[in-house]
Design an enzyme around this catalytic site. Structure first.
Site, PDB file in Angstrom:
ATOM      1  N   LYS A   1       0.858  -1.185   0.000  1.00 28.59           N
ATOM      2  CA  LYS A   1       0.000   0.000   0.000  1.00 28.59           C
ATOM      3  C   LYS A   1       0.891   1.230   0.000  1.00 28.59           C
ATOM      4  O   LYS A   1       1.691   1.435   0.914  1.00 28.59           O
ATOM      5  CB  LYS A   1      -0.907   0.002   1.224  1.00 28.59           C
ATOM      6  CG  LYS A   1      -1.756   1.260   1.327  1.00 28.59           C
ATOM      7  CD  LYS A   1      -2.788   1.155   2.427  1.00 28.59           C
ATOM      8  CE  LYS A   1      -3.605   2.429   2.507  1.00 28.59           C
ATOM      9  NZ  LYS A   1      -4.624   2.363   3.548  1.00 28.59           N
TER      10      LYS A   1
ATOM     11  N   LYS B   1      -2.095  -1.573  -3.860  1.00 30.38           N
ATOM     12  CA  LYS B   1      -2.955  -0.383  -3.817  1.00 30.38           C
ATOM     13  C   LYS B   1      -2.118   0.878  -3.917  1.00 30.38           C
ATOM     14  O   LYS B   1      -1.142   0.976  -3.173  1.00 30.38           O
ATOM     15  CB  LYS B   1      -3.720  -0.395  -2.501  1.00 30.38           C
ATOM     16  CG  LYS B   1      -4.540   0.827  -2.245  1.00 30.38           C
ATOM     17  CD  LYS B   1      -5.203   0.734  -0.915  1.00 30.38           C
ATOM     18  CE  LYS B   1      -5.897   2.032  -0.627  1.00 30.38           C
ATOM     19  NZ  LYS B   1      -6.440   2.099   0.679  1.00 30.38           N
TER      20      LYS B   1
HETATM   21  C1  PBG Z   1      -7.564   3.529   5.410  1.00 29.02           C
HETATM   22  C2  PBG Z   1      -7.800   3.303   3.965  1.00 29.02           C
HETATM   23  C3  PBG Z   1      -7.575   4.225   2.917  1.00 29.02           C
HETATM   24  C4  PBG Z   1      -8.095   3.653   1.759  1.00 29.02           C
HETATM   25  C5  PBG Z   1      -8.575   2.370   2.105  1.00 29.02           C
HETATM   26  N1  PBG Z   1      -8.365   2.174   3.482  1.00 29.02           N
HETATM   27  C6  PBG Z   1      -7.023   5.603   2.935  1.00 29.02           C
HETATM   28  C7  PBG Z   1      -5.710   5.906   3.524  1.00 29.02           C
HETATM   29  O1  PBG Z   1      -4.870   5.036   3.733  1.00 29.02           O
HETATM   30  O2  PBG Z   1      -5.505   7.079   3.812  1.00 29.02           O
HETATM   31  C8  PBG Z   1      -8.120   4.324   0.423  1.00 29.02           C
HETATM   32  C9  PBG Z   1      -9.130   3.831  -0.567  1.00 29.02           C
HETATM   33  C10 PBG Z   1      -9.420   4.725  -1.703  1.00 29.02           C
HETATM   34  O3  PBG Z   1      -8.824   5.805  -1.905  1.00 29.02           O
HETATM   35  O4  PBG Z   1     -10.317   4.356  -2.463  1.00 29.02           O
HETATM   36  N2  PBG Z   1      -6.661   2.792   6.078  1.00 29.02           N
END
Ligand code: PBG
Length: 323
Positions: free
Chosen positions: A194, A247
């Site tokens: 991520k 991601k």
């Molecule tokens: C939170 C989380 C995020 C997303 C999914 N879970 C945001 C972040 O890490 O700030 C992002 C998903 C998206 O932008 O569609 N832990």
């Protein structure tokens, strides 16, 4: 010329016979935003066609998504500011509306697969995915909270937990806690690679979950790095992850491909909010064809090696594939 590649493109039947990548509704996972209350269907301004739903409004919509063939849903709670604290205690509180929604959906739609998000940010007064102490995101003290959150979600009936926090060691701790509580069947879809991405903007608007100070660069990955994804994946596999997620998806197709080549676990990709928002914005301006752009993006994520795709396009893509 004895080799003419165009011969294999000359009609629809041949093109479809030799098509390498298939995209079906079974590959799609729909992220859904939830809010406590009644009568709420609040459109996310930076993510048109996506809403924050209260349970009563959600149920009929959910039935429609199920009818269109979508089976897997990732649920995210938008939590009232006054319920947030530094340790995210509402995440495992008895009265947490999110757990109630999971319970109700499981009862009404037993054939649906429900996935959760495991991280502190929607519940934390600091807006970070981990515990904050003296301006630092502390790793090891966050882990028991994540474990407790995952067990609460499992008790509510979740099928897959999705640790999205990027703390080291969290998959192992969550696996142990789930097993100890008797939830050996609950799967873990780890947010393995991520990245600290600018593409999460609309999501943070949807949940009002942006960090109150600083950024997420000490725990989310540097967009410049690819080999580091292998370290994350090795750890997640060793700790018991059932699925490995990359991601965002579109700027990271090479990372999806890399993990697919190196690991036997199913790979999923999160086609995040900002990626979908770009397409909504351009198509509203008449600059891009919404349906064709969306389908080409989803196909490219599959072609890169993703088995499953989390995407805000899921309802529209499902409708389109149904014809
Ligand atoms: C939170 C989380 C995020 C997303 C999914 N879970 C945001 C972040 O890490 O700030 C992002 C998903 C998206 O932008 O569609 N832990």
């Amino acid at each position: 010329m004895n080799i003419r590649p165009r011969r294999n493109r000359k009609n629809a039947a041949i093109r479809s016979m030799i098509e390498e990548t298939k995209l079906g509704v079974e590959h799609l996972i729909y992220p859904v935003f939830l809010q406590d209350g009644k009568g709420i269907k609040h459109e996310i301004s930076s993510l048109p066609n996506n809403f924050r739903w209260s349970l009563d409004q959600l149920l009929p919509a959910f039935e429609g998504w199920m009818e269109s063939g979508i089976r897997t849903f990732d649920l995210f709670p938008a939590v009232d500011e006054h319920l947030k604290d530094t340790i995210g205690s509402y995440s495992y509180a008895e009265e947490n509306f999110y757990l109630h929604v999971i319970r109700t959906l499981k009862e009404r739609f037993p054939e649906a697969v429900l996935m959760s998000d495991v991280a502190l940010d929607p519940y934390s007064s600091d807006g970070h995915d981990g515990l904050v102490e003296n301006g630092k995101i502390v790793n090891d003290k966050t882990l028991p909270i994540l474990g407790r959150m995952a067990v609460a979600q499992a008790q509510a009936g979740i099928d897959i937990v999705g640790p999205s926090d990027m703390m080291d060691g969290r998959v192992g701790v969550i696996r142990d806690e789930l097993d100890e509580a008797g939830f050996t069947d609950v799967s873990i879809m780890s947010y393995t690679a991520k990245y600290a991405s600018a593409f999460y903007g609309p999501f943070r608007e949807a949940l009002n979950s942006a960090p109150k100070s600083g950024d997420k660069k000490t725990y989310q990955m540097n967009p410049a790095n690819k080999r580091e994804a292998l370290i994350e994946a090795e750890l997640d596999v060793a700790e018991g992850a059932d699925f490995l997620m990359v991601k965002p998806a579109l700027c990271y197709l090479d990372v999806i491909h890399l993990l697919k080549e190196h690991f036997a676990q199913p790979i999923t990709a999160y086609n995040v909010s900002g990626e979908c928002a770009m397409v909504y914005a351009a198509s509203r301006n008449g600059w891009l064809d919404y349906e064709r752009t969306m389908m080409e993006m989803l196909l490219s994520i599959r072609r890169a090696g993703a088995d499953g795709i989390l995407t805000y396009f899921a309802p529209d893509a499902a409708k389109l594939m149904k014809g």
